[in-house]
Design a protein around this motif. Sequence first.
Motif, mmCIF file in Angstrom:
data_model
loop_
_atom_site.group_PDB
_atom_site.id
_atom_site.type_symbol
_atom_site.label_atom_id
_atom_site.label_comp_id
_atom_site.label_asym_id
_atom_site.label_seq_id
_atom_site.Cartn_x
_atom_site.Cartn_y
_atom_site.Cartn_z
ATOM 1 N N PHE A 231 0.799 -1.220 0.000
ATOM 2 C CA PHE A 231 0.000 0.000 0.000
ATOM 3 C C PHE A 231 0.843 1.287 0.000
ATOM 4 C CE2 PHE A 231 -2.667 -3.159 2.319
ATOM 5 C CZ PHE A 231 -3.669 -3.284 1.362
ATOM 6 N N PHE A 232 1.840 1.344 0.877
ATOM 7 C CA PHE A 232 2.554 2.603 1.052
ATOM 8 C C PHE A 232 3.494 2.920 -0.111
ATOM 9 C CE2 PHE A 232 1.262 1.553 5.398
ATOM 10 C CZ PHE A 232 0.795 2.770 5.842
ATOM 11 N N TRP A 233 4.287 1.936 -0.532
ATOM 12 C CA TRP A 233 5.231 2.228 -1.603
ATOM 13 C C TRP A 233 4.551 2.568 -2.934
ATOM 14 C CZ3 TRP A 233 9.534 4.389 -1.416
ATOM 15 C CH2 TRP A 233 10.498 4.096 -0.453
ATOM 16 N N PRO A 234 3.490 1.872 -3.342
ATOM 17 C CA PRO A 234 2.829 2.295 -4.582
ATOM 18 C C PRO A 234 2.352 3.747 -4.532
ATOM 19 C CG PRO A 234 2.133 0.097 -4.009
ATOM 20 C CD PRO A 234 2.944 0.590 -2.850
ATOM 21 N N SER A 235 1.854 4.193 -3.377
ATOM 22 C CA SER A 235 1.442 5.594 -3.243
ATOM 23 C C SER A 235 2.651 6.523 -3.302
ATOM 24 C CB SER A 235 0.694 5.798 -1.922
ATOM 25 O OG SER A 235 -0.543 5.125 -1.930
ATOM 26 N N ALA A 236 3.720 6.150 -2.595
ATOM 27 C CA ALA A 236 4.917 6.989 -2.588
ATOM 28 C C ALA A 236 5.534 7.082 -3.981
ATOM 29 C CB ALA A 236 5.930 6.442 -1.589
ATOM 30 N N LYS A 237 5.459 6.013 -4.743
ATOM 31 C CA LYS A 237 6.007 6.039 -6.098
ATOM 32 C C LYS A 237 5.301 7.073 -6.969
ATOM 33 C CE LYS A 237 7.793 1.321 -6.580
ATOM 34 N NZ LYS A 237 7.618 0.045 -7.328
ATOM 35 N N LEU A 238 3.991 7.218 -6.766
ATOM 36 C CA LEU A 238 3.266 8.246 -7.513
ATOM 37 C C LEU A 238 3.770 9.634 -7.144
ATOM 38 C CD1 LEU A 238 -0.422 6.943 -7.517
ATOM 39 C CD2 LEU A 238 1.051 7.297 -9.492
#
Length: 408
Positions: free
Chosen positions: A24-31
């Motif tokens: 959850f967190f890394w996919p959001s941070a990647k954006l």
Amino acid sequence: MVPYVALWFGVGLLPFQPTDLDIFFWPSAKLAVAGHPLLVYAAAGHDVYPNANGPLALLPLSAVGLILNAFGWLDASTQRRALALAVFSVFLLLMSREAVNAIERIRGRPLAAYPRLFAYAVIALSPQAWQSVAGYGHIEQPIEIWMLLIAARLVDREQAGRAGIAFALAVLSRSSAVLLAVPLGLASLQRRRTAALRFLAAGAVTGIAGFLPFVLADPADVIHSLLTYRGGLVVGAGSIWSLTYGSGLEAVVKHWDIAAVVLVGVAANLWLAARPGGLNRTRLTAAMTLSSASFALLAKTVWPYYLFEVFVFGTVWAFGRWKPADGVVRLVLAPLAISVFGMVAEVGSETGLATQLVQLEGAGMFAMLGLTAAWILWVASAGPRREAGISAPPPTLDRHGYESQRAD
């Protein structure tokens, strides 16, 4: 500090199954790293289980992502996990420091060197810290708990506006922190009538300012992630509500479990607030413990990391009110019991379990945590403690905010 951060970095290098940090967190941070910081909730879109926490923890995580991206390691799961855990271990230290300061305020005096080190170690190296942050990847929890402890300190100092800001930052870290509005708001109200209004106003303004840019940029995904997704979740493991499987009550619980959480939390807080002395320092910490416990008791799905807040607040309460005459058992009972509950909760987190085992674990967790919460409520309801044979003067504050005598 350096050895502690290095320890977390080393743990991050170990082989891990993907955690919520990866899912959850890394996919959001990647954006955010890609130049879309207001679209972080689009990463999960309308998934059944999206990134359901506030955006605050994504700020330091995105900074870590920029560093990793510069070295071409943004998709290297081991390196990014190790660096992320090292960075967020700093927030664990800040949380632990604020927790120890809270213990000292309750006790009315600074701790000696070795007891202070012991308190730090119990919190910073607790099973719940490793379980929640490393095991489940919930990097937002240390920030949330840190902000809530700061809010409690500011309420005690009658700085309600600043307390409201700290509380809002906690909610911007983890959405379930909103339940702590009850004890913090009641404590503000008891200290000064207008303080509760300042607390709520400052919290509302800060929260709206934090969430609004994301809502304006991506309303559908934000509303789903932070509000409406819960209605689509089934009754899961770890919860007393697993006993409703296959009954008509299951459909009710699916949509209204949060009503039971709020009802129990509010009732416990009102009871403590109505005791002589109201929500003093010790009772406020007990109320925060019980508010957090209500979510772990009555949510329709309960994960082991739900107990992290209960552990920290419960430990502050237990250590703060303890006297040598109480014995060692009473000192460690709350933190040890909650740590054990976290281990027991791992049983229900396994996939493919038989329904009967899920129900047994849910009922057992409810009974154990419920009895512990009832004990905390009973003990915290008692009047101020006095040393035997000592006539105690009214408490006074020194320049550090410590009382010459503590009240329970």
